[in-house]
Design a protein around this motif. Structure first.
Motif, PDB file in Angstrom:
ATOM      1  N   LEU A 177      -9.789  -1.150  -2.188  1.00 37.49           N
ATOM      2  CA  LEU A 177      -8.388  -0.916  -1.784  1.00 37.49           C
ATOM      3  C   LEU A 177      -8.174   0.483  -1.227  1.00 37.49           C
ATOM      4  O   LEU A 177      -7.162   0.752  -0.577  1.00 37.49           O
ATOM      5  CB  LEU A 177      -7.468  -1.071  -2.996  1.00 37.49           C
ATOM      6  CG  LEU A 177      -6.909  -2.449  -3.276  1.00 37.49           C
ATOM      7  CD1 LEU A 177      -6.223  -2.446  -4.632  1.00 37.49           C
ATOM      8  CD2 LEU A 177      -5.919  -2.869  -2.208  1.00 37.49           C
TER       9      LEU A 177
ATOM     10  N   SER B  98      -3.919   6.134   3.757  1.00 33.59           N
ATOM     11  CA  SER B  98      -4.490   5.228   2.751  1.00 33.59           C
ATOM     12  C   SER B  98      -4.491   5.931   1.394  1.00 33.59           C
ATOM     13  O   SER B  98      -4.191   7.134   1.298  1.00 33.59           O
ATOM     14  CB  SER B  98      -5.926   4.863   3.133  1.00 33.59           C
ATOM     15  OG  SER B  98      -6.728   6.028   3.084  1.00 33.59           O
ATOM     16  N   LEU B  99      -4.891   5.196   0.370  1.00 38.86           N
ATOM     17  CA  LEU B  99      -4.997   5.822  -0.953  1.00 38.86           C
ATOM     18  C   LEU B  99      -6.078   6.907  -0.942  1.00 38.86           C
ATOM     19  O   LEU B  99      -5.979   7.906  -1.653  1.00 38.86           O
ATOM     20  CB  LEU B  99      -5.302   4.757  -2.003  1.00 38.86           C
ATOM     21  CG  LEU B  99      -4.118   3.836  -2.332  1.00 38.86           C
ATOM     22  CD1 LEU B  99      -4.573   2.582  -3.051  1.00 38.86           C
ATOM     23  CD2 LEU B  99      -3.084   4.581  -3.188  1.00 38.86           C
TER      24      LEU B  99
ATOM     25  N   GLY C 180      -1.950   2.107   5.091  1.00 40.77           N
ATOM     26  CA  GLY C 180      -0.531   1.758   4.908  1.00 40.77           C
ATOM     27  C   GLY C 180       0.158   1.779   6.263  1.00 40.77           C
ATOM     28  O   GLY C 180      -0.489   1.800   7.316  1.00 40.77           O
TER      29      GLY C 180
ATOM     30  N   VAL D 240      -7.618   0.884   2.695  1.00 36.49           N
ATOM     31  CA  VAL D 240      -6.691   0.026   3.459  1.00 36.49           C
ATOM     32  C   VAL D 240      -5.532   0.885   3.984  1.00 36.49           C
ATOM     33  O   VAL D 240      -4.856   1.552   3.211  1.00 36.49           O
ATOM     34  CB  VAL D 240      -6.120  -1.112   2.572  1.00 36.49           C
ATOM     35  CG1 VAL D 240      -5.208  -2.011   3.396  1.00 36.49           C
ATOM     36  CG2 VAL D 240      -7.238  -1.914   1.954  1.00 36.49           C
TER      37      VAL D 240
ATOM     38  N   ILE E  74       0.856  -1.199   0.000  1.00 35.32           N
ATOM     39  CA  ILE E  74       0.000   0.000   0.000  1.00 35.32           C
ATOM     40  C   ILE E  74       0.892   1.248   0.000  1.00 35.32           C
ATOM     41  O   ILE E  74       0.637   2.205  -0.735  1.00 35.32           O
ATOM     42  CB  ILE E  74      -0.925   0.000   1.245  1.00 35.32           C
ATOM     43  CG1 ILE E  74      -1.863  -1.211   1.235  1.00 35.32           C
ATOM     44  CG2 ILE E  74      -1.718   1.312   1.344  1.00 35.32           C
ATOM     45  CD1 ILE E  74      -2.959  -1.172   0.193  1.00 35.32           C
ATOM     46  N   ASP E  75       1.951   1.219   0.830  1.00 37.86           N
ATOM     47  CA  ASP E  75       2.897   2.346   0.847  1.00 37.86           C
ATOM     48  C   ASP E  75       3.465   2.601  -0.546  1.00 37.86           C
ATOM     49  O   ASP E  75       3.579   3.745  -0.990  1.00 37.86           O
ATOM     50  CB  ASP E  75       4.055   2.054   1.807  1.00 37.86           C
ATOM     51  CG  ASP E  75       3.644   2.115   3.268  1.00 37.86           C
ATOM     52  OD1 ASP E  75       2.489   2.501   3.532  1.00 37.86           O
ATOM     53  OD2 ASP E  75       4.474   1.771   4.139  1.00 37.86           O
TER      54      ASP E  75
ATOM     55  N   SER F 240      -6.729  -4.278   7.634  1.00 37.25           N
ATOM     56  CA  SER F 240      -7.314  -4.636   6.343  1.00 37.25           C
ATOM     57  C   SER F 240      -8.508  -5.574   6.482  1.00 37.25           C
ATOM     58  O   SER F 240      -9.411  -5.566   5.642  1.00 37.25           O
ATOM     59  CB  SER F 240      -6.246  -5.279   5.469  1.00 37.25           C
ATOM     60  OG  SER F 240      -5.712  -6.409   6.130  1.00 37.25           O
TER      61      SER F 240
END
Ligand code: SF4
Length: 379
Positions: free
Chosen positions: A94, A104-105, A99, A97, A74-75, A353
């Motif tokens: 996603l 997160s994104l 990091g 979720v 994720i990072d 997650s």
């Protein structure tokens, strides 16, 4: 049976429950792991555990691709999306979720990263066609079920000469993870779960067939029954597992024969093997580094490999120490064993997650199971 309702018939389900109760020997314990997140969701949704005798227990496995993706990947995706020239295409589950730093994104998008939610691989192709001056990257994730569409997408991108399109590949393989659950160096740290048999995944098996599980069943002496997602499918598969244990057998059986064959979908397998090859190892949340469990693009398709194109590097990071996702994904603990469950961590504000994706064990238990716990406490 032709319609979904027929696979949810209460009378037949009760009959199967009675058969399981009659055949499960009272002095024995039966611990079956459902590998697939779809099964975990169905078990909670239809309350199947309540229909089983106390000595037949279901253990939730790691079969949700969003849940098993480690924070380090994720990072990497966040760092990629923060590059000014990049548009990152991502499936919705996603986005939230966390990091390693809790970012997160979704938060990266709020801070200006160009991240687009997509529903299919074709959406990503369309975005790449419409933005030829941007580097468009598709965040590819999933088990064997979603790998063939990614392969087809790469072939299409090649055909369309999409020169600024690439894929951040996070596709993983089911049999390798099942092997790791039964035998891996991390067992010393995180503990071993005693499993007497597996409820094998449905959609994954429609692609790979039942054959790849045969070596596992033989090597570890564990029965595996491939099961569909409907309640009657799963009850019947559990009965088949109980019978195998009672008879001392450890075979691969196929309850889901209406969709799964021994050899699987050859065409899809060929597409995948044309474009992807095995990584030496891939990190899974909860399972650590699992040998030969992930895919990467073959050298011939290196131009579409975002990790090569952007010199992306993975740095292993520790999970939030209070989050028990790792142990839950291994089947060693249950969602209610986590102190953050339902307090700090909920589907609205997930810490780990397993609470993000609807197929995650924590999210499934939050949606359907916590009310049962409450009733039990009151009784
Ligand atoms: S409740 Fe939240 S923090 Fe705890 S294991 Fe589940 S996802 Fe992780």
């Amino acid at each position: 049976m032709k319609y979904a309702d027929e696979f949810r018939d209460k009378t037949i389900a009760r009959g199967l429950a009675r058969a399981i109760g009659a055949e499960a020997e009272s002095q024995s314990e039966y611990r079956f792991m459902e590998f697939c997140g779809g099964h975990t969701h169905a078990i909670s949704r239809y309350g199947l555990e309540d229909m089983l005798p106390a000595n037949v227990r279901m253990i939730h496995g790691p079969g949700c691709p969003v849940c098993v993706l480690p924070a380090s990947r994720i990072d990497m995706a966040i760092r990629l999306a923060e590059r000014p020239e990049v548009t990152l295409c991502v499936y919705g589950d996603l986005m939230r979720v966390p990091g390693s730093q809790g970012k997160s994104l979704l938060t990266a998008k709020a801070f200006g990263a160009d991240i687009r939610m997509v529903y299919s691989t074709l959406d990503a192709i369309r975005i790449a066609e419409q933005a030829p001056n941007r580097e468009v990257v598709f965040f590819a994730i999933g088990f064997e079920t979603t790998t063939p569409p990614t392969a087809v997408m790469i072939r299409l991108a090649e055909k369309k000469w999409l020169k600024s399109f690439s894929v951040f590949c996070n596709h993983v393989l089911t049999p390798s993870a099942m092997h790791s659950i039964l035998e891996s160096p991390d067992i010393r740290n995180i503990g071993r779960v005693e499993v007497d048999g597996f409820l094998g995944p449905a959609h994954v098996s429609a692609i790979i067939g039942t054959e790849p599980y045969e070596v596992l069943a033989q090597q570890f002496g564990k029965p595996i029954v491939i099961a569909g997602f409907e309640p009657l499918d799963m009850m019947q598969a559990i009965l088949m597992l109980v019978r195998q244990v009672n008879e001392g057998r450890h075979e691969v059986e196929n309850q889901y024969s209406r969709a799964v064959t021994r050899k699987g979908n050859r065409r899809a397998q060929e597409e995948v093997s044309d474009i992807f090859e095995l990584r030496d190892q891939f990190e899974w949340r909860g399972l650590g580094l699992v040998p030969h469990s992930g895919l990467k693009l073959k050298q011939a398709y290196a131009q579409f490999d975002a990790e090569m194109r952007f010199a992306m590097h993975e740095v292993r990071v520790a999970d939030n120490p209070a989050c028990e996702c790792g142990a839950i994904l291994r089947g060693v603990k249950r969602p209610v064993d986590c102190e953050l469950f339902g307090t700090v961590c909920t589907p609205e504000i997930p810490t780990g997650s397993c609470m993000v994706s609807s197929e995650g064990a924590c999210a499934a238990h939050w949606t359907y199971g916590r009310f049962r716990d409450y009733q039990l406490r009151r009784a």
